[in-house]
Design a protein around this motif. Sequence first.
Motif, PDB file in Angstrom:
ATOM      1  N   LYS A 245       0.821  -1.201   0.018  1.00  0.00           N
ATOM      2  CA  LYS A 245      -0.133   0.030   0.186  1.00  0.00           C
ATOM      3  C   LYS A 245       0.740   0.969   0.001  1.00  0.00           C
ATOM      4  CE  LYS A 245      -3.250  -2.659   3.059  1.00  0.00           C
ATOM      5  NZ  LYS A 245      -4.018  -2.429   4.177  1.00  0.00           N
ATOM      6  N   GLY A 371      -4.269  -8.489   0.424  1.00  0.00           N
ATOM      7  CA  GLY A 371      -3.245  -8.630  -0.509  1.00  0.00           C
ATOM      8  C   GLY A 371      -3.560  -9.093  -1.628  1.00  0.00           C
ATOM      9  N   ASN A 374      -1.283  -7.437  -4.432  1.00  0.00           N
ATOM     10  CA  ASN A 374       0.255  -7.597  -4.328  1.00  0.00           C
ATOM     11  C   ASN A 374       0.733  -7.968  -5.643  1.00  0.00           C
ATOM     12  OD1 ASN A 374      -0.204  -6.902  -1.555  1.00  0.00           O
ATOM     13  ND2 ASN A 374       0.296  -8.968  -0.734  1.00  0.00           N
ATOM     14  N   SER A 411       1.521  -0.822   4.826  1.00  0.00           N
ATOM     15  CA  SER A 411       1.183  -2.221   5.011  1.00  0.00           C
ATOM     16  C   SER A 411       1.126  -2.541   6.797  1.00  0.00           C
ATOM     17  CB  SER A 411       2.251  -2.994   4.773  1.00  0.00           C
ATOM     18  OG  SER A 411       2.552  -2.880   3.287  1.00  0.00           O
TER      19      SER A 411
END
Length: 818
Positions: A245, A371, A374, A411
């Motif tokens: 993030k 996530g 990601n 994060s």
Amino acid sequence: MSAIDMRFRDFFHAALGYEPFAYQERLALQPWPELLEVPTGMGKTAAVVLAWLWKRAQGDPDTPRRLVYCLPMRVLVEQTERNMRTWLARLQAQGAVAQGAASLQVLMGGAEDRLHAEWAERPEQDLILLGTQDMLLSRALMRGYGMSRYQWPVHFALLHNDALWVYDEVQLMGSGLPTSAQLEAFRRHLGTAKPSRSLWVSATLNKDWLKTVDSAPWMATAASLQLSQADWANPALQERTAAGKTLLRLAIDPKAYAKELAEHIAARHLAGTTTLVILNTVERAQTLYDALGKRKPKPTAESLLIHARFRPAERGRLNRQLSDPPGEPGRIIVATQAIEAGVDLSSRTLFTELAPWPSLVQRFGRCNRYGEYNPVGGAEIFWFEPPEAKPYEDQALAAARQKLTGLTRASPAQLPATDGATPLHPVIRRKDFLDLFNTDPDLSGFDVDVSPFIRDADDLDVQVFWRALDRHQNQRPDSSGQPRPEPAELCRAGIGQVKKLLERLKREDRTGGVFLFDTLDRRWLPFTDSERLRPGLVLMLDAAVGGYDPSLGFFPGSTAPVEVLPLEGTAPETGYGDDPRSLLSHPVPLAAHLRDVETAARDLCAALEVPEADAVCRAALWHDAGKAHAAFQAMLRDADPSLDPHELWAKAGGRSQRRPGYWVQDAQGQRIERRHFRHELASMLAWLEQHGAEPEADLIAYLIAAHHGKVRLSLRALPDETGPDDGRLYARGVWAGDALPGLDIPGRETLAPVPALRLDLMQLGEGDMGPSWTGRTQRLLKRYGPFRLAWLEMLVRIADWRASRKEQEEGAGAETGS
């Protein structure tokens, strides 16, 4: 296979379809902690609920039978309810939980429990009571919002005895947080009838926030459950805590706030994804949503506005849309704090106003939550300064701003800890709490305002609903005959917004379109004084005055008539002198009813192992002896002329649709009104006349008097009550010198006649009857404490409810021959 035969891992898998984290298993297998500190998105709600279900199935003596799950906002309640019902259904389908072994009841504004709420009538059954802090804490303080004041003691008793309180998302509780700590301290210090405990849950929990004047001694050693090395090694958890993030700051011009922010949102939204925007006030969220809709070109993405001030119908539609995946253009959600915690929502792009650090951590948790972004470069978070600090303190925003300085990633594993100073909130003290046990309003008709102990002053709500009211010739709306609101009608509204609506109506010379129910006059009266606004009020609005928009929610500036929802049929509001439980479908003789209630009380006390069972059952046998009074019998015969005048009755049949009054006939044959007559007062006085010297006479007298919640700690005449001309004492429709006939209860005892009731105990000090009623009840409160005394009071009331329901069911069965 029952839960007793299953491992917890299998039990958890049956509910959710996957294995629990290590901490979730420890919570179920180890003693309850006081604190649960786990990062967002780690399944804290499932951990607590399934641990409670598991422990109850195992017969754990330290797990209370009621799980009281308290959340700060209703949007969290609605999603949590769906999850809990899904888990329960799966467990029941697989035999892990027996059908009916545990039920779920929701308490929040707009989902109000009715007079015959089943959860309150079954104290011996396992129950999950899910609700907002407004609904739950107000009941725990004996001032339940949005409910009949006469039911306050029942809910108070059930919430403080045999209850596990779970406070989730505590960083949003405001002044409710120290109140939760104080209530736990009071239970520990004053004692309860059944063991209770508390558990505080959050991803951003600071233990110091819970140290109050009464909780500090034991909070210092409170047990905390946190993630272990085994949890951190779990690949699924690692993926969530390391979710990418990027954190960026935006500069927004306060003079063109909504328009400029709308441009940034439109420019950074990605098709096929969710963009979430979280603002600190409903008003700014409504303004931004409107600006997005007016922007040209209008965003192709679906736009939703989420806050807590919608009616259930519109809110249900929004929740359904939230649960659906976004379409190809994607979705833009504009929301308030209502969405920052607990909501199972993950966005690719997040915009947020600066807020206190715990709130920011929760908001960051709504971005790339699992996530899922990601592999494709992570997600983006943009934060910016609000045009004003409210509803937060400048100091809290400054502390959060300092933590954000130099921070480029958000994060969970990279965020600083929550270590801010303890917020300043009002703290309820023991004396103030004990004073709340008296549910009578003061002489001016007002109650103690408990709202400062439940929610911060800038975040206080009332409930409103709209009706299409007929007009008189002078064009004033006619509120007469309007029934109480149904859950689907009710809409939360901030006190500040309601004041704006009242101000608009005043400017437009349209006052008289807002109404408040008066329990003494039993009618809706015009409400124009904004200074009398307080949390928990329920106001009726004439639909013609506006104040609501289906896409914006409660909106004071909306002048369009509000669409009125169809009524399913509700009973009229209950006034002080009403006795709806005595006007039913089938008549019941008084002797039979007293015997039935005593039997129900004995069964209930046996199921709950009540040490004071003898006092409870004796009170149950005498609770309605005062219905033998001429005023009550006259009321019943007016309601049901078919009643045998030679019999004493407890219930009339035919379910009268009108409100018969109480009256007696004097020596000259004149009809004398007995306004606000309370038969339970006559019952209590008769008991003391015949058994006042017994060791537990005062306790039994209190339980008799309190069984409708209308005669409790104090005893005085009501403001509009008239008494005899000769100066005799009088109160609640009972006059000194009134007589009660005798009554034989087959198989129990004979209640001797009372030639003349006495009311000396109304007066302070010692009198012919001994100590005053106030003195007696204060001694009881000191001896038993509020939690035990309310528990015993509740048992008599529930026995009465159960017996009455059974009598009506048997009457219906006899009528149909079944």
